[in-house]
Design an enzyme around this catalytic site. Structure first.
Site, PDB file in Angstrom:
ATOM      1  N   CYS A 166       0.932  -1.204   0.103  1.00  0.00           N
ATOM      2  CA  CYS A 166       0.013   0.081   0.149  1.00  0.00           C
ATOM      3  C   CYS A 166       0.855   1.263   0.041  1.00  0.00           C
ATOM      4  O   CYS A 166       2.203   1.124   0.305  1.00  0.00           O
ATOM      5  CB  CYS A 166      -0.848   0.120   1.134  1.00  0.00           C
ATOM      6  SG  CYS A 166      -0.076  -0.459   2.718  1.00  0.00           S
ATOM      7  N   GLY A 194      -3.256  -0.529  -2.437  1.00  0.00           N
ATOM      8  CA  GLY A 194      -4.114   0.266  -1.757  1.00  0.00           C
ATOM      9  C   GLY A 194      -3.516   1.431  -1.342  1.00  0.00           C
ATOM     10  O   GLY A 194      -2.264   1.648  -0.928  1.00  0.00           O
ATOM     11  N   ASN A 377      -2.435   4.195   6.976  1.00  0.00           N
ATOM     12  CA  ASN A 377      -2.603   3.408   5.616  1.00  0.00           C
ATOM     13  C   ASN A 377      -4.021   2.924   5.692  1.00  0.00           C
ATOM     14  O   ASN A 377      -4.843   2.998   6.692  1.00  0.00           O
ATOM     15  CB  ASN A 377      -1.536   2.509   5.444  1.00  0.00           C
ATOM     16  CG  ASN A 377      -1.380   1.354   6.328  1.00  0.00           C
ATOM     17  OD1 ASN A 377      -1.808   1.465   7.626  1.00  0.00           O
ATOM     18  ND2 ASN A 377      -1.417   0.114   5.668  1.00  0.00           N
ATOM     19  N   CYS A 379      -4.870  -0.296   6.248  1.00  0.00           N
ATOM     20  CA  CYS A 379      -5.064  -1.066   7.308  1.00  0.00           C
ATOM     21  C   CYS A 379      -4.465  -0.656   8.524  1.00  0.00           C
ATOM     22  O   CYS A 379      -4.298  -1.456   9.510  1.00  0.00           O
ATOM     23  CB  CYS A 379      -4.530  -2.222   6.942  1.00  0.00           C
ATOM     24  SG  CYS A 379      -5.062  -3.279   5.434  1.00  0.00           S
ATOM     25  N   GLU A 381      -1.484   0.027   9.953  1.00  0.00           N
ATOM     26  CA  GLU A 381      -0.358  -0.265  10.505  1.00  0.00           C
ATOM     27  C   GLU A 381       1.094   0.565  10.356  1.00  0.00           C
ATOM     28  O   GLU A 381       2.007   0.433  10.983  1.00  0.00           O
ATOM     29  CB  GLU A 381      -0.013  -1.780  10.435  1.00  0.00           C
ATOM     30  CG  GLU A 381       0.566  -1.950   9.140  1.00  0.00           C
ATOM     31  CD  GLU A 381      -0.314  -2.205   8.055  1.00  0.00           C
ATOM     32  OE1 GLU A 381       0.105  -2.720   6.907  1.00  0.00           O
ATOM     33  OE2 GLU A 381      -1.592  -1.999   8.265  1.00  0.00           O
ATOM     34  N   SER A 580      -6.153 -12.871   4.337  1.00  0.00           N
ATOM     35  CA  SER A 580      -6.283 -13.797   3.431  1.00  0.00           C
ATOM     36  C   SER A 580      -4.858 -14.599   3.470  1.00  0.00           C
ATOM     37  O   SER A 580      -4.790 -15.825   3.410  1.00  0.00           O
ATOM     38  CB  SER A 580      -6.563 -13.481   1.957  1.00  0.00           C
ATOM     39  OG  SER A 580      -5.561 -12.567   1.595  1.00  0.00           O
TER      40      SER A 580
END
Length: 697
Positions: A166, A194, A377, A379, A381, A580
């Site tokens: 990302c 992303g 970002n 997600c 982190e 995933s």
């Protein structure tokens, strides 16, 4: 056999056997049937060399033979096969072959199995260094290290997206900047990343343009435009475009920004696919605690009056009070507690916004002298310094400054601990991520390229924490769990610094600005040289066994090496959601607790079930659902990890539908007080059928 047969076998997991427990044997039966089908649909070759030559000649693989030669390239494949690997679950195999295994262009045949896939990833990341490629191959086959999805999917392919997960971009308050960032975001989305964009510098709705008041449209139209761009630009249909927009809580448009996630919002403003995040300086929580008003300001009016960019300034009480008292500053107000409640309401309805605790991120930032952490970002982190490029008119030179890219990978805690290879795993993970960083140069995103070339930032994380606890009889909320995290992540931090300074020594190169960092001054190491971080409970002492753990003397020696040779990476650790990629590793996601003993996943019209790793009649009692876990204890556990993680941790809160917005707000406040840098999603579980219209009769 019909494709439904393995799905049906997998679905029988939920049935109870004679012992009253789940029929986990049906998952293995489903796996056998599925792998038989895969074998039937896999293209056959006469040998390893012939296979590689065909894949290279037909534009599937990069020319690995030219880089390594026949013998070394095929030897890595043989190394991978020597492990006699078997997928641990039906979900692991089906996820790999559905999303990661290379297929013919017409999608009718598989061109690689797991071993062959790991081999080409290791060879590509090794970049001609056979010894490194072998170490990476073994680390992946032993499932101790796992590259993130973009790397694991794309490494070694001739036609590929980027290896990077990302990107983070920041807009200036000009149409030139808006157009530039939107175009860059589309280019990055096209390559599978992303993209998060900070909108906090944009002038607010109703502000002046060229002195004419009431003309500015605010941040919402720009957010809508970003959403359309991400929907249009995906990675060859294999990964959908995904993005997030962040806004500072002191920005005038904040209430409108939160309204974009309301279910009943007008389609003109509703952001149905774009994620949103709120940047929360500590002053906001102080205002809420004191039950004061929150004033939200028009950034352009602040710039015109004071010549400073609001989002670049530290929001101190004195500066805030000055803006509140100034009649020339465009502003609106709400009770700070009402804003906190509005955030909670929006999260309960939609899961959004993400929360980024800006001052926490900067107080713990070892590169304070180099720049400011402003956002996170997709997600949440990533926590790195960020700068804003100045985009000039055509014919004039732009000033490109540093944006952010996320080069991610994870360690599987169970396999790292059981192999005893903590040192090896961290070093191998750092080498793999360094290769990703070194090979990532994105011409259409010059700010990203500049930061990557100067800072070499990576984000090594973990997965399978709850799986490790369950397998070893440790409750997620226990003191033993916090003790393990304290020790494991301190050691992981130590070895990541050790690896970075070793790479800096080998290359004679540090990240740009190292000499101004708290690593160079030695301040970063103070907390570690003052105490030996060792297991405090007997259970955790037994878990580490003979694994060598760094003590205060080791940290002092490491600080000397860092002062002498520097660090190659400006940032090293970040704990992503993993999601995933965890299925392939048969791991629980990241450091979060599980939701169900057997997870239900829907693909098209089919349902599949994923039993948690190591699930048994004995371990089921240690797999307490996240919705039944005390969320304050969850925050305490993450806080233990955050102390040793130079970036952030993707933290999810799990609440039941009867939670009050006031109680949810208390969780935000507690997370901020405990030093967390971000909150990812708030997951909301319905408790009564009447709360779900689809369940009522």
């Amino acid at each position: 056999m019909d494709i439904k047969s393995h799905i049906e076998l997998n679905n029988e997991i939920k049935q109870r056997g004679e012992d009253g427990f789940y029929r986990l044997d049906r998952d293995q039966a489903a796996l056998d049937v599925f792998l038989t089908e895969v074998e039937t649909n896999t293209k056959k070759f006469d040998g390893s060399v012939e296979r590689l030559e065909w894949l290279i000649d037909n534009g599937y693989y990069y020319d690995v033979i030219e880089q390594y030669g026949d013998a070394e390239a095929t030897e890595i494949v043989h190394v991978c096969y020597s492990y006699n690997f078997r997928f641990a679950s039906y979900m692991a195999a089906s996820k790999f072959y559905k999303d990661y295994a290379l297929k013919t262009d017409d999608k009718t045949e598989y061109l690689e199995d797991y071993e062959q896939h790991v081999a080409i990833v290791a060879l590509y990341l090794g970049q001609g260094d056979y010894s490194l490629a072998e170490r990476l191959a073994r680390g992946m086959m032993e499932q101790r290290i796992q590259p993130a999805t973009p790397t694991f999917m794309n490494a070694g392919r001739a036609r590929r997206g980027e290896l990077v997960s990302c990107f983070l971009l920041e807009m200036d308050d000009s149409l030139n900047s808006i157009n530039y960032v939107e175009a860059t975001a589309k280019q990055l989305s096209k390559q599978g990343g992303g993209v998060s964009v900070n909108l906090s510098k944009l002038r607010a709705r109703g502000e002046a343009i060229k002195g004419v008041h009431g003309c500015a449209k605010g941040v919402i139209p720009v957010a809508k435009s970003l959403e359309h761009g991400f929907s249009y630009c995906d990675q060859l249909g294999t990964r959908p475009g995904a993005g997030a927009a962040y806004l500072n809580v002191f920005h005038y448009d904040l209430p409108d920004f939160l309204d974009t996630k309301k279910i009943n919002a007008s389609e003109d403003v509703r952001l149905s696919t774009l994620s949103i995040g709120i940047i929360l300086p500590s002053l906001f929580f102080k205002l809420a605690k004191a039950d004061e008003d929150l004033y939200m300001f028009g950034s352009h009016s602040v710039y015109r009056k004071y010549g400073v960019v609001l989002d670049d300034e530290e929001m101190t009480r004195d500066f805030y009070d000055k803006l509140v008292a100034d009649p020339d500053v465009y502003k609106r107000s709400m009770k700070a507690r009402d804003v906190l409640e509005l955030i909670a309401i929006t999260q309960l309805q939609s899961g959004y916004p993400y929360l980024m605790f800006r001052d926490n991120a900067n107080e713990q930032h070892a590169l304070k002298a180099l720049g400011t952490v402003k956002m996170s970002n997709l997600c949440v982190e990533i926590s790195q310094l960020q700068e804003t490029s100045t985009i000039a008119d055509y014919g004039k030179e732009d000033v490109i400054r540093r944006d952010i890219s996320c080069n991610l990978g994870s360690l599987n805690i169970v396999n790292v601990m059981e192999s005893g290879k903590l040192w090896h795993s961290v070093h191998e993970g750092m080498r793999a991520l360094t290769a990703v960083s070194d090979m990532s140069s994105i011409n259409n995103a010059p700010g990203v390229r500049k930061a990557n070339e100067e800072l070499h930032s990576v984000g090594l994380g973990v997965m399978n924490l709850h799986g490790f606890f369950a397998k070893n009889g440790i409750q997620y909320e226990s003191e033993e769990a916090r003790d393990f995290c304290r020790v494991f992540f301190a050691a992981m931090n130590f070895h990541s610094i050790e690896a970075s300074t070793l790479i800096a020594k080998e290359r004679g190169q540090t990240f740009t600005g190292f000499d101004k960092s708290e690593y160079a001054s030695g301040d970063y190491f103070t907390q570690y040289v003052r105490e030996d971080i060792t297991p405090q409970t007997e259970a955790v002492r037994k878990l580490f066994g003979s694994i060598a753990l760094p003590g205060a003397a080791d940290w002092r020696e490491l600080a000397k090496h860092v002062a002498e040779y520097g660090l190659y990476h400006a940032y090293r650790l970040a704990i992503a959601p993993t999601q995933s990629i965890s299925y392939i590793q048969n791991a629980t996601s990241s450091v979060m607790p599980i939701v169900e003993h057997i997870e239900r996943r829907t693909y098209g019209n089919a349902e599949t079930f994923y039993p948690m790793p190591f699930l048994s009649p004995q371990t089921q009692w240690f797999y307490k659902s996240a919705y039944n876990i005390d969320q304050y204890a969850l925050i305490d556990l993450v806080a233990e990890i955050q102390r040793h993680c130079d970036q952030g941790i993707s933290t999810i809160l799990y609440v039941n539908s009867d939670i009050s917005t006031r109680e949810l707000a208390r969780l935000y406040i507690y997370a901020h007080e405990r030093g967390l840098k971000t909150i990812y999603y708030v997951r909301n579980k319905l408790l009564r059928p009447e709360e779900c219209t689809s369940c009522t009769i």
